[in-house]
Design a protein around this motif. Structure first.
Motif, PDB file in Angstrom:
ATOM      1  N   UNK A  64      -1.805  -0.216 -10.196  1.00  0.00           N
ATOM      2  CA  UNK A  64      -3.067  -0.424  -9.504  1.00  0.00           C
ATOM      3  C   UNK A  64      -2.922  -0.192  -7.996  1.00  0.00           C
ATOM      4  N   UNK A  65      -1.699  -0.344  -7.485  1.00  0.00           N
ATOM      5  CA  UNK A  65      -1.473  -0.093  -6.073  1.00  0.00           C
ATOM      6  C   UNK A  65      -1.619   1.378  -5.716  1.00  0.00           C
ATOM      7  N   UNK A  66      -1.561   2.253  -6.714  1.00  0.00           N
ATOM      8  CA  UNK A  66      -1.762   3.675  -6.442  1.00  0.00           C
ATOM      9  C   UNK A  66      -3.156   3.952  -5.891  1.00  0.00           C
ATOM     10  N   UNK A  67      -4.066   2.992  -6.104  1.00  0.00           N
ATOM     11  CA  UNK A  67      -5.431   3.168  -5.610  1.00  0.00           C
ATOM     12  C   UNK A  67      -5.574   2.723  -4.151  1.00  0.00           C
ATOM     13  N   UNK A  95       0.831  -1.205   0.000  1.00  0.00           N
ATOM     14  CA  UNK A  95       0.000   0.000   0.000  1.00  0.00           C
ATOM     15  C   UNK A  95       0.862   1.252   0.000  1.00  0.00           C
ATOM     16  N   UNK A  96       0.296   2.350  -0.484  1.00  0.00           N
ATOM     17  CA  UNK A  96       0.990   3.632  -0.466  1.00  0.00           C
ATOM     18  C   UNK A  96       1.310   4.010   0.976  1.00  0.00           C
ATOM     19  N   UNK A  97       2.569   4.306   1.238  1.00  0.00           N
ATOM     20  CA  UNK A  97       2.988   4.609   2.602  1.00  0.00           C
ATOM     21  C   UNK A  97       2.490   5.985   3.037  1.00  0.00           C
ATOM     22  N   UNK A  98       2.109   6.084   4.299  1.00  0.00           N
ATOM     23  CA  UNK A  98       1.745   7.379   4.871  1.00  0.00           C
ATOM     24  C   UNK A  98       2.997   8.195   5.120  1.00  0.00           C
ATOM     25  N   UNK A  99       2.939   9.485   4.846  1.00  0.00           N
ATOM     26  CA  UNK A  99       4.067  10.357   5.144  1.00  0.00           C
ATOM     27  C   UNK A  99       3.730  11.795   4.811  1.00  0.00           C
ATOM     28  N   UNK A 100       4.385  12.692   5.516  1.00  0.00           N
ATOM     29  CA  UNK A 100       4.288  14.108   5.172  1.00  0.00           C
ATOM     30  C   UNK A 100       5.611  14.590   4.580  1.00  0.00           C
ATOM     31  N   UNK A 101       6.504  13.637   4.315  1.00  0.00           N
ATOM     32  CA  UNK A 101       7.822  13.973   3.790  1.00  0.00           C
ATOM     33  C   UNK A 101       7.832  14.133   2.280  1.00  0.00           C
ATOM     34  N   UNK A 102       9.024  14.372   1.749  1.00  0.00           N
ATOM     35  CA  UNK A 102       9.174  14.572   0.306  1.00  0.00           C
ATOM     36  C   UNK A 102       8.866  13.289  -0.443  1.00  0.00           C
ATOM     37  N   UNK A 103       8.110  13.428  -1.514  1.00  0.00           N
ATOM     38  CA  UNK A 103       7.602  12.272  -2.253  1.00  0.00           C
ATOM     39  C   UNK A 103       8.697  11.357  -2.758  1.00  0.00           C
TER      40      UNK A 103
END
Length: 271
Positions: free
Chosen positions: A64-67, A29-37
């Motif tokens: 598809x994982x971007x969803x 899954x897309x990782x949570x973060x407020x850091x630089x992409x």
């Protein structure tokens, strides 16, 4: 990280059912973060590459994982998304939370004068979630620091072996014993047929731990206990779905439990 982490899979419902495979699927899954992409993406790519090395699984495609959204640390879960993920064959979802991914260049005082020095500081959590229950199988924290021109890359190189080890040790694809193929005069199993073959990437001499799963209730909480019965090794990969194995340890216990229709599973121990 909480024990209930999955409001993860809301976007997975958009996947086509035709994407389901016989192999079990893993999603990163897309990782949570407020850091630089770019740094977060680089960390996630290392985790993705680690899952590629695990035999017996296929990965949900990156586009598809971007969803898929992580939601690590959130309470509650989307039951319909979990059910949909199960229907597609997904067994595990790997989630992450990047707490720090800082790369800074600052002036430093050196004997020959002032020069710029680049430093990197990384801190992130990774969790593996069982789709069937919505609970974490395992979670761990990684941290490292780097210094110099390639500060970030050096920090990631330091962490990569540990990430590989964590993923390898905690992403397991238990397989079943279809039947006891042969017993000796004492009634001990000496050959068994398991439900895993070339599709799971099996090879001759791959070894499995055989264990019985029993359900216990401890302090009001239902728990699974894995009690080792013995060890088997692949003698012949018959086709995509089946392999014949020689029993190396625990032949009597394996025969007894299989014939009693106990809940028996096999877990690969060969790296």
């Amino acid at each position: 990280m909480t024990k209930r982490v999955l409001s993860v899979l809301c976007g997975i419902v958009a996947f086509s059912s035709a994407f389901a495979q016989t192999k079990n699927l893993i999603g990163v899954a897309s990782f949570k973060s407020s850091g630089r992409t770019e740094y977060v993406t680089a960390i996630q790519d290392v985790v993705y590459d680690a899952t590629l090395k695990v035999r017996g699984f296929s990965l949900l495609e990156k586009d598809k994982l971007n969803q898929v959204r992580a939601g690590v640390g959130q309470e509650g879960q989307d039951a319909s998304a979990l059910a949909q993920a199960q229907s597609l064959g997904a067994q595990y979802i790997v989630t992450g939370n990047v707490l720090k991914a800082n790369v800074e260049t600052k002036p430093s005082d050196l004997p020959l004068g002032i020069t710029n020095t680049t430093t990197a500081e990384l801190l992130f959590d990774i969790a593996i979630v069982d789709v069937s229950s919505g609970e974490e199988v395992a979670t761990t924290r990684f941290n490292a620091a780097g210094k110099g021109k390639h500060a970030f890359d050096d920090a990631m190189k330091e962490l990569t072996p540990g990430i590989d080890k964590f993923i390898r040790e905690n992403l397991k694809n238990p397989v079943s014993i279809a039947q006891v193929e042969e017993k000796n005069a004492a009634g001990e199993a000496i050959r068994v047929l398991i439900v895993a073959g070339s599709l799971a990437g099996l090879k001759e001499h791959d070894e499995f731990r055989v264990y019985e799963i029993t359900d216990l209730t401890v302090d009001g909480k239902k728990m699974h206990r894995k009690r080792t019965l013995g060890k088997i090794a692949v003698a012949k990969v018959e086709d995509e779905n089946f392999s014949v194995c020689l029993v190396k340890e625990g032949g009597a216990a394996i025969a007894k439990k299989v014939e009693a229709n106990a809940k028996i599973k096999c877990e690969i121990i060969t790296e």
